[in-house]
Scaffold this motif. Structure first.
Motif, short mmCIF file in Angstrom:
data_model
loop_
_atom_site.label_atom_id
_atom_site.label_comp_id
_atom_site.label_asym_id
_atom_site.label_seq_id
_atom_site.Cartn_x
_atom_site.Cartn_y
_atom_site.Cartn_z
N PRO A 302 -55.41 70.26 -31.10
CA PRO A 302 -55.60 69.10 -30.22
C PRO A 302 -54.68 67.94 -30.56
N LYS A 303 -54.51 67.66 -31.85
CA LYS A 303 -53.68 66.53 -32.27
C LYS A 303 -52.23 66.76 -31.88
N ASP A 304 -51.70 67.95 -32.17
CA ASP A 304 -50.29 68.22 -31.89
C ASP A 304 -50.02 68.29 -30.39
N LEU A 305 -50.92 68.92 -29.64
CA LEU A 305 -50.72 69.01 -28.20
C LEU A 305 -50.80 67.63 -27.54
N HIS A 306 -51.71 66.79 -28.02
CA HIS A 306 -51.78 65.43 -27.49
C HIS A 306 -50.48 64.69 -27.77
N SER A 307 -49.94 64.86 -28.99
CA SER A 307 -48.67 64.20 -29.33
C SER A 307 -47.55 64.65 -28.40
N ALA A 308 -47.46 65.97 -28.14
CA ALA A 308 -46.37 66.49 -27.31
C ALA A 308 -46.51 66.04 -25.85
N LEU A 309 -47.69 66.22 -25.29
CA LEU A 309 -47.88 65.87 -23.87
C LEU A 309 -47.75 64.37 -23.65
N SER A 310 -48.24 63.58 -24.59
CA SER A 310 -48.13 62.13 -24.47
C SER A 310 -46.69 61.66 -24.60
N ASN A 311 -45.92 62.35 -25.45
CA ASN A 311 -44.50 61.98 -25.62
C ASN A 311 -43.73 62.12 -24.31
N LEU A 312 -43.99 63.19 -23.58
CA LEU A 312 -43.28 63.40 -22.32
C LEU A 312 -43.61 62.31 -21.31
N VAL A 313 -44.88 61.90 -21.26
CA VAL A 313 -45.27 60.86 -20.31
C VAL A 313 -44.71 59.50 -20.73
N SER A 314 -44.78 59.18 -22.01
CA SER A 314 -44.24 57.88 -22.45
C SER A 314 -42.74 57.80 -22.24
N ASN A 315 -42.02 58.92 -22.41
CA ASN A 315 -40.58 58.92 -22.11
C ASN A 315 -40.34 58.64 -20.63
N ALA A 316 -41.16 59.25 -19.77
CA ALA A 316 -41.00 59.02 -18.33
C ALA A 316 -41.21 57.56 -17.98
N VAL A 317 -42.20 56.92 -18.61
CA VAL A 317 -42.46 55.50 -18.35
C VAL A 317 -41.30 54.64 -18.83
N ARG A 318 -40.78 54.96 -20.01
CA ARG A 318 -39.71 54.14 -20.59
C ARG A 318 -38.42 54.22 -19.79
N TYR A 319 -38.12 55.39 -19.26
CA TYR A 319 -36.82 55.58 -18.62
C TYR A 319 -36.89 55.61 -17.09
N THR A 320 -37.99 55.10 -16.54
CA THR A 320 -38.11 54.97 -15.09
C THR A 320 -38.15 53.49 -14.73
N PRO A 321 -37.27 53.02 -13.88
CA PRO A 321 -37.27 51.60 -13.52
C PRO A 321 -38.58 51.19 -12.85
N ALA A 322 -38.88 49.90 -12.92
CA ALA A 322 -40.08 49.37 -12.28
C ALA A 322 -40.08 49.72 -10.80
N GLY A 323 -41.25 50.09 -10.28
CA GLY A 323 -41.38 50.50 -8.89
C GLY A 323 -41.27 51.99 -8.68
N GLY A 324 -40.89 52.73 -9.72
CA GLY A 324 -40.76 54.18 -9.61
C GLY A 324 -42.11 54.86 -9.75
N SER A 325 -42.10 56.18 -9.59
CA SER A 325 -43.35 56.96 -9.66
C SER A 325 -43.24 58.04 -10.73
N ILE A 326 -44.40 58.36 -11.32
CA ILE A 326 -44.50 59.40 -12.35
C ILE A 326 -45.67 60.30 -11.99
N THR A 327 -45.41 61.61 -11.95
CA THR A 327 -46.44 62.57 -11.57
C THR A 327 -46.69 63.54 -12.73
N ILE A 328 -47.95 63.63 -13.15
CA ILE A 328 -48.36 64.55 -14.22
C ILE A 328 -49.07 65.73 -13.56
#
Length: 422
Positions: A302-328
């Motif tokens: 659970p700990k490692d999978l949370h780290s991996a899945l959360s990393n992908l989402v946080s990267n998407a937030v960081r590298y998407t300009p304001a007003g963009g969309s992110i789909t999980i």
């Protein structure tokens, strides 16, 4: 006028052409030109010796219609070629890489000294033996049985169990093959030294960074307004350094692990947590959507999978300009299930995709630092997925966004709920 029955120039020309072909073959395998030339030279030496042994008349007998001067020139050229072939054979015999020449039946024709030490071959016992039979109880057996199409990496050397080798098979000549084995034990030792160094340094840095960050938190910018910008920057950089240290420690731990303690990972609650973390990081600047149709939990850490899945989402937030969309998305696939994160960010040029999971690899250094990334997130994702026998697939178009997909096999899926039976 009678035509000569023998053309003395054909043999040297054929030998020279063979050496050129060997150089090309060696160059095609990681640029090992010398190895290719040496192996061809050995084959040509064997050919010449066989020809001499089976000639019914002296090989160098002077034809009746060839002048003594022409014969002397031919003999000189032949001796020069034979001398070069002997030198090349000696060089190939002392190559650090193991070289084994196989015929069309995968029988051993010749091997050098490195093959004796790394692969455990012996003269004259192993000349003519079937290679697969010779390695029946080693990691090479299955690889040879499957056709040896792809290189085999990081296996124990049959002749030196404490050493690790990379093995590859190359086609050569008329249905013959060359087996090449390289000792990578020293590279593995250097890699282990690097891992130990990173882990030790990270542990040593954790305490002083915690102390520094703690004292910075005690300083109130309102007490010293003129230092408020400085204190804010110091806090930000201290926090970022602390995150880098934590990521390095996580990565060091994952690199030394070979398996995980399997537990049920409830995907519904994990996906909800990942979405909340993304919304907190986004602070309303993006539209974040969750689509979960897989109706399956995962078996893993659970700990490692949370780290991996959360990393992908946080990267998407960081590298998407304001007003963009992110789909999980969490959905079923024919092979199992897939977790994917799609964004409408900057996108990634194709030339960078293969290196994205390298530690500290950055497409744009300034953009990565401004976003607060450590450069280790995707490397952590790759190692977590490897431990769960999963794969990471990256699709991206510059200017149109990216999709990062984690592909899990059916063996890792569990029906949702509290029942652990698959």
């Amino acid at each position: 006028m009678n035509q000569p029955a023998h053309h003395p120039w054909k043999l040297p020309a054929a030998l020279a052409a063979g050496i050129v072909m060997g150089a090309l073959a060696g160059w095609s395998v990681h640029g090992h030109i010398a190895t290719g030339v040496a192996v061809v030279a050995l084959i040509e030496v064997a050919f010449l010796l066989t020809r001499i042994r089976h000639e019914t008349r002296p090989m160098m007998a002077q034809p009746a219609d060839v002048s003594p001067l022409q014969h002397d020139r031919f003999m000189t050229r032949t001796r020069r070629i034979a001398s070069s072939l002997r030198d090349l054979r000696n060089a190939a015999s002392h190559l650090p890489d193991a070289v084994v020449l196989l015929d069309q039946e995968q029988q051993v024709r010749w091997f050098n000294h490195a093959a004796e030490s790394l692969l455990g071959l012996r003269r004259p016992r192993d000349r003519g033996v079937f290679l697969q039979q010779r390695f029946a109880h080693s990691d090479l057996s299955g690889w040879l049985q499957d056709g040896a199409q792809e290189p085999l990496n990081d296996i124990s050397a049959p002749g030196e169990p404490d050493s690790q080798i990379n093995v590859s098979m190359l086609p050569f000549g008329r249905r013959q093959h060359l087996l090449l084995a390289r000792d990578i034990s020293h590279l593995n030792r250097l890699e282990q030294i690097r891992r130990d160094f990173v882990a030790n340094v990270s542990h040593e840095l954790r305490t002083p960074l915690t102390v520094i960050h703690g004292y910075l938190e005690l300083l109130d910018p309102e007490d010293v307004p003129e230092l408020a910008p400085v204190l804010g920057e110091m806090r930000s950089q201290s926090k970022r350094m602390g995150q880098i240290v934590e990521d390095l420690l996580t990565l060091s731990r994952l690199e030394t692990q070979h398996q995980v303690a399997d537990e049920r990972v409830p995907m519904a609650s994990l996906l909800a947590t990942v979405r909340k973390e993304a919304e907190a990081l986004s602070q309303g600047r993006h539209q974040i959507t969750l689509e979960s149709t897989a109706e399956a939990d995962l078996l893993g850490s659970p700990k490692d999978l949370h780290s991996a899945l959360s990393n992908l989402v946080s990267n998407a937030v960081r590298y998407t300009p304001a007003g963009g969309s992110i789909t999980i998305r969490w959905k079923r696939t024919p092979e199992g299930a897939a977790y994917s994160v799609t964004d409408t960010g900057f996108g990634i040029p194709a030339s960078h995709l293969a290196r994205l999971t390298e530690r500290f690899y950055r497409i744009s250094s300034s953009r990565s630092r401004d976003s607060g990334g450590t450069g280790l997130g995707l490397s952590i994702v790759k190692h977590v997925l490897n431990l769960h026998q999963a794969q990471l697939r990256i699709e991206s178009t510059p200017g149109a966004g990216s999709t990062f997909t984690c592909l899990f096999g059916s063996a890792r899926l569990l029906p949702p709920g509290g029942n652990d039976e698959s």
